[in-house]
Design an enzyme around this catalytic site. Structure first.
Site, PDB file in Angstrom:
ATOM      1  N   VAL A  73      11.518  -9.267 -14.526  1.00  0.00           N
ATOM      2  CA  VAL A  73      10.181  -9.838 -14.338  1.00  0.00           C
ATOM      3  C   VAL A  73       9.302  -8.881 -13.554  1.00  0.00           C
ATOM      4  O   VAL A  73       9.751  -8.281 -12.578  1.00  0.00           O
ATOM      5  CB  VAL A  73      10.306 -11.175 -13.540  1.00  0.00           C
ATOM      6  CG1 VAL A  73       8.948 -11.726 -13.170  1.00  0.00           C
ATOM      7  CG2 VAL A  73      11.107 -12.197 -14.323  1.00  0.00           C
ATOM      8  N   CYS A  74       8.033  -8.756 -13.972  1.00  0.00           N
ATOM      9  CA  CYS A  74       7.063  -7.991 -13.188  1.00  0.00           C
ATOM     10  C   CYS A  74       5.751  -8.775 -13.183  1.00  0.00           C
ATOM     11  O   CYS A  74       5.728  -9.950 -13.541  1.00  0.00           O
ATOM     12  CB  CYS A  74       6.873  -6.592 -13.764  1.00  0.00           C
ATOM     13  SG  CYS A  74       6.081  -6.609 -15.387  1.00  0.00           S
ATOM     14  N   ALA A  75       4.645  -8.120 -12.799  1.00  0.00           N
ATOM     15  CA  ALA A  75       3.383  -8.860 -12.696  1.00  0.00           C
ATOM     16  C   ALA A  75       2.843  -9.276 -14.061  1.00  0.00           C
ATOM     17  O   ALA A  75       2.461 -10.425 -14.269  1.00  0.00           O
ATOM     18  CB  ALA A  75       2.351  -8.017 -11.949  1.00  0.00           C
ATOM     19  N   GLY A  77       4.250  -7.796 -17.323  1.00  0.00           N
ATOM     20  CA  GLY A  77       5.130  -7.556 -18.474  1.00  0.00           C
ATOM     21  C   GLY A  77       5.408  -6.102 -18.812  1.00  0.00           C
ATOM     22  O   GLY A  77       6.393  -5.796 -19.463  1.00  0.00           O
ATOM     23  N   MET A 101       4.663 -12.480 -14.452  1.00  0.00           N
ATOM     24  CA  MET A 101       4.300 -13.607 -13.580  1.00  0.00           C
ATOM     25  C   MET A 101       2.970 -14.224 -13.991  1.00  0.00           C
ATOM     26  O   MET A 101       2.698 -15.388 -13.719  1.00  0.00           O
ATOM     27  CB  MET A 101       4.230 -13.145 -12.122  1.00  0.00           C
ATOM     28  CG  MET A 101       5.581 -12.844 -11.508  1.00  0.00           C
ATOM     29  SD  MET A 101       6.736 -14.251 -11.501  1.00  0.00           S
ATOM     30  CE  MET A 101       6.187 -15.176 -10.073  1.00  0.00           C
TER      31      MET A 101
END
Length: 379
Positions: A73-75, A77, A101
């Site tokens: 997971v990141c901010a 994608g 996120m």
């Protein structure tokens, strides 16, 4: 090069709900991660910032499980795709959360709280923010309580459960998320209600909740009593259905009470909160189910997937609800408030008052982050 499989927010939620253990590798920086992350009862979350993977240091992923699927997971994608692909080449089983996120912040999950031949009550949980909204449905008519910004969710729900949205209410002026109330009312032709004390001196188009002590949904007696429950804000209103379900807005939570300090009048509003708890709501039966507009801890979601508790349980578990001495109660609530305000709350309040217009992208950005409208009273 093999393409990394993507997983949507909805699929991730289904996985989390299926009872299987979920391992999340969050590659955002430590501050963002500590502020706000994906949580679940069977979720194991690991934070290794993206830049650590760029250094080709084999030690970085030494502790990661080889035999379990991981969701990276990141901010938004992009970074998670890169890291997931890199790990996949090293033999790890990885997915990347599509949209990161940002997508998680836009995911809403409806659960039926109660249903009989007369009416249906649905709780819509926006997991990323701990925001809860409700649909009260009877005879093909419906009322939406505290809708969040993404109004399509409620339009879709109305289609799926075959009802026409006639009433849209905000229990109070929200400070931590942008209300979808007015927009939803405009799109459906419904009446939009909020207490006039919340939005005075604005040009907002609304029907004052204070003029309606009850709202009828459908032809039969699903009467929604609008009970003024000041405390979190002066015009906070709770909705009582058939003496059995109380949509308490941000006044009473499963794990505490609404914070009374966001208007800068902690002491004054804490006194209102006292009156609400010990006078206005004291006659409600112990088996009345309290359904709040927020929750602050994943543990508050019960085994049926619902955030709610009976009045009896809340009274028993919250020391502050037993503190019948007004001065001590006021002191305790006023001193328990956090110095940490909800992110961007001045702008969000201005939008909800109709004083500030922002485009969709800015609206999404303003809301990203956790909810901070609850006060936890541990004791």
């Amino acid at each position: 090069m093999e393409k990394v499989p993507l997983i949507t927010a909805e699929e991730l939620h289904r996985k989390m709900n299926s009872g299987e253990d979920v391992v999340i590798l969050d590659v955002r920086n430590e501050t963002d991660y500590n502020d706000w992350k994906i949580e679940g009862k069977k979720v194991r979350s690991v934070n290794i910032p993206y830049f650590n993977f760029l250094e080709e240091d084999e030690q970085v992923h030494a502790g990661l499980p080889k035999d379990t699927e991981m969701v990276v997971v990141c901010a938004k994608g992009g970074s998670s795709d890169f890291v997931a692909e890199m790990l996949m080449e090293k033999g790890y089983k990885t997915y990347s959360l599509e949209g990161g996120m940002l997508a998680w912040s836009q995911f809403y999950h409806p659960t039926i709280v109660y249903m009989d031949e007369k009416f249906k009550l649905i709780q819509i949980n926006r997991l990323s923010k701990g925001c809860l909204s409700y649909a009260v449905i009877s005879e093909g008519k419906g009322m939406i309580i505290d809708p969040n910004q993404k109004v399509d969710v409620y339009l879709e729900l109305a289609k799926q459960h075959r009802f026409k949205i006639e009433h849209v209410v905000d229990s109070h002026l929200h400070a931590d998320h942008i209300s979808g109330g007015r927009q939803l009312a405009e799109q459906t032709g419904a009446t939009y209600y909020i207490s006039s004390g919340e939005v005075k001196d604005t040009n907002l188009k609304f029907e004052p909740l204070d003029r309606h002590d009850r709202i009828r949904v459908g032809e039969i007696d699903v009467e929604v009593l609008a009970i003024p429950t000041p405390g979190h804000t002066p015009g906070s209103t709770s909705f009582l259905i058939n003496n059995r379900f109380l949509m308490s807005g941000d006044t009473i939570f499963v794990g505490g009470l609404g914070r009374p300090d966001l208007g800068g009048k902690a002491k004054e509003w804490a006194m209102d909160l006292y009156d609400t708890v010990f006078n206005k709501l004291s006659d409600l039966p112990d088996d009345c189910l309290v359904l709040p507009a927020h929750y602050a801890d994943i543990q508050e979601i019960n085994d049926n997937g619902i955030v709610g508790a009976t009045f009896g349980e809340i009274r028993e578990n919250n020391e502050i609800m037993q503190n019948a001495d007004q001065e001590a109660f006021t002191e305790q609530v006023a001193s328990a408030v956090s110095m940490e305000k909800p992110p961007n709350f001045e702008e969000i309040v201005a939008i909800n008052r109709g004083e500030l217009q922002v485009d969709a992208e800015k609206a999404v950005e303003l809301e990203i982050g956790p909810n901070r409208c609850a006060v936890h009273h541990h004791g």
